[in-house]
Enzyme design. Structure first.
Site, PDB file in Angstrom:
ATOM      1  N   HIS A 227      34.255  44.982  43.655  1.00  4.47           N
ATOM      2  CA  HIS A 227      35.176  45.433  42.605  1.00  4.47           C
ATOM      3  C   HIS A 227      36.486  45.832  43.287  1.00  4.47           C
ATOM      4  CE1 HIS A 227      36.559  46.871  38.827  1.00  4.47           C
ATOM      5  NE2 HIS A 227      35.966  48.052  38.780  1.00  4.47           N
ATOM      6  N   HIS A 268      37.569  35.111  39.509  1.00  9.22           N
ATOM      7  CA  HIS A 268      37.474  36.361  38.734  1.00  9.22           C
ATOM      8  C   HIS A 268      36.323  36.228  37.748  1.00  9.22           C
ATOM      9  CE1 HIS A 268      38.611  39.594  35.917  1.00  9.22           C
ATOM     10  NE2 HIS A 268      39.226  40.126  36.952  1.00  9.22           N
ATOM     11  N   ASP A 323      44.232  40.636  43.568  1.00  8.76           N
ATOM     12  CA  ASP A 323      44.152  41.087  44.958  1.00  8.76           C
ATOM     13  C   ASP A 323      44.710  40.080  45.958  1.00  8.76           C
ATOM     14  OD1 ASP A 323      42.730  43.355  44.092  1.00  8.76           O
ATOM     15  OD2 ASP A 323      40.825  42.269  44.184  1.00  8.76           O
TER      16      ASP A 323
HETATM   17  C1  MLT Z   1      40.376  43.698  37.417  1.00 12.80           C
HETATM   18  O1  MLT Z   1      41.331  44.483  37.323  1.00 12.80           O
HETATM   19  O2  MLT Z   1      40.511  42.480  37.649  1.00 12.80           O
HETATM   20  C2  MLT Z   1      39.050  44.273  37.242  1.00 12.80           C
HETATM   21  O3  MLT Z   1      38.932  45.590  37.061  1.00 12.80           O
HETATM   22  C3  MLT Z   1      37.880  43.457  37.481  1.00 12.80           C
HETATM   23  C4  MLT Z   1      37.350  43.005  36.162  1.00 12.80           C
HETATM   24  O4  MLT Z   1      38.098  42.798  35.229  1.00 12.80           O
HETATM   25  O5  MLT Z   1      36.120  42.856  36.095  1.00 12.80           O
END
Ligand code: MLT
Length: 390
Positions: A227, A268, A323
């Site tokens: 995460h 993702h 990220d």
């Molecule tokens: C994100 O910001 O991408 C997340 O918290 C991960 C997600 O959406 O599962």
């Protein structure tokens, strides 16, 4: 079942043990995530909001409308009034072992804020917590990194500006740091209701634990490398690639895949196209650190890694996520220790989680609030037995 009730999702055996992937669980009023268009905050695409005042974005999540100039001034003044932390924070943080991860420090610090400042009112505690985060996070950096004693808070500067002021980062350029963190803060605020940390935070709050304790639990979720901690691993990965040369990147990516490794920053759980939050950061990077070799590596990965990942039909989303490039931007602006990146993510995300907790506790079901989370697990491998032999 009455005809007006719509079946949203049919659960079959195959759905069990899949981490509730795609299960509709509740409603979310702060943000939504479209697989192609990415996250929207209360209907606005995040790309439109990236340059907003961070406080305006927080206001949007709580009040469901963007503030006008007067409302924003009043909201900022209110947060500034709430910003003072208990004076024992420095002593508390100074006593923590430096070998603890910065996220462990953040969780400890949030627990401290709860012990010394909670009111038990979800809305009040949310605003107080958000207002106190800049001082907590700045001192997690300063005291754990040994940069020196805390720098007195100046909340009238604005949340991010005050954070950068209190950070006093050795060798950091305050203007660049502020520009970077303001955008980083807005981009990381919220991502729908079902991401792990948000879901955990809301579940804990459903047992009527306070906002601080709920966010400590949420931050424990964010700490996991699958995460929020992925942003730390992403920079380490880009460093490992070692060169912006496209042929070298391609060889590296192919080699990683062949040996069963992951390509950090790509893919993702929900998105099926390039994450708009990555797009904003690539553009920011061109502006503030276009000649930085690590940024160039991340930027070239955007082309090369996608091309290689697309060759595998099993890869549902070969595109960069939030990220993919954030670490290289943070690094170029002076945040060279990737261990702190998830703390910066948490600095922002607690606000989105708090806004969702307020909605679930005080608004949902006509103000009754969402019931205590209690889902069903199907028993497996546990035949009925008795202790006494017959
Ligand atoms: C994100 O910001 O991408 C997340 O918290 C991960 C997600 O959406 O599962």
């Amino acid at each position: 079942m009455s005809e007006t009730k719509k079946v949203l999702f049919e659960v079959t055996e195959e759905h069990l043990d899949t981490g509730l992937r795609g299960f509709p669980v509740g409603t979310c009023r702060t943000s939504s995530v479209d697989p192609i268009e990415g996250v929207h905050y209360v209907g606005y695409p995040v790309e439109d909001l990236a340059l907003l005042d961070p406080e305006a974005a927080v206001y949007l999540l709580f009040y469901k409308n963007l503030p006008d100039a007067e409302q924003l001034t009043a909201f900022k003044a209110d947060l500034a009034r709430r910003a003072a932390v208990d004076l024992r924070l420095t002593g508390f943080l100074s006593a923590l072992p430096r070998d603890g991860h910065p996220m462990e420090w953040l969780m400890a610090g949030l627990t401290f804020l709860g012990m010394t400042g909670k009111t038990g009112d979800f809305r009040e505690d949310s605003f107080n917590m958000i207002a106190r985060m800049p001082e907590l996070v700045a001192n997690v950096f300063r005291l754990r990194s040994g940069w020196g004693p805390p720098i007195p808070s100046r909340p009238e500067l604005g949340m991010v500006e005050n954070f950068i002021h209190m950070l006093g980062m050795p060798g950091g350029d305050p203007a660049k740091l502020t520009e970077m963190i303001r955008i980083f803060y807005v981009l990381h605020l919220d991502h729908g209701g079902g991401n792990l940390s948000t879901f955990v935070g809301k579940s804990v709050a459903s047992g009527l634990a306070d906002v601080y304790a709920s966010n400590v639990a949420a931050m424990a979720g964010l700490y996991g490398p699958r995460h929020g901690r992925a942003n730390q691993d992403c920079l380490d990965f880009v460093r490992k690639v070692g060169s912006p040369d496209k042929a070298k990147i391609e060889a590296f990516v192919r080699n990683e895949l062949a040996s069963g490794g992951l390509i950090f920053g790509f893919g993702h759980a929900v998105l099926r196209a390039e994450d708009p939050r990555a797009r904003v950061q690539y553009a920011l990077g061109e502006r503030i650190c276009g000649d930085d070799p690590l940024f160039q590596t991340a930027r070239n990965m955007r082309e090369v890694a996608v091309k290689v990942l697309q060759e595998n039909p099993k890869v549902a989303n070969p595109y960069p996520n939030v990220d993919a490039v954030s670490g290289t931007l943070l690094n170029a602006t002076g945040f060279t220790d990737s261990e702190y990146y998830t703390v910066l993510f948490g600095f922002s995300r607690v606000a989105g989680i708090a806004a969702q907790i307020v909605d679930e506790r005080l608004v949902a079901r006509g103000g009754k609030g969402v019931a205590i989370y209690r889902c069903k697990y199907v028993p497996r491998d546990q035949p009925r037995r008795r202790l006494t032999a017959s």
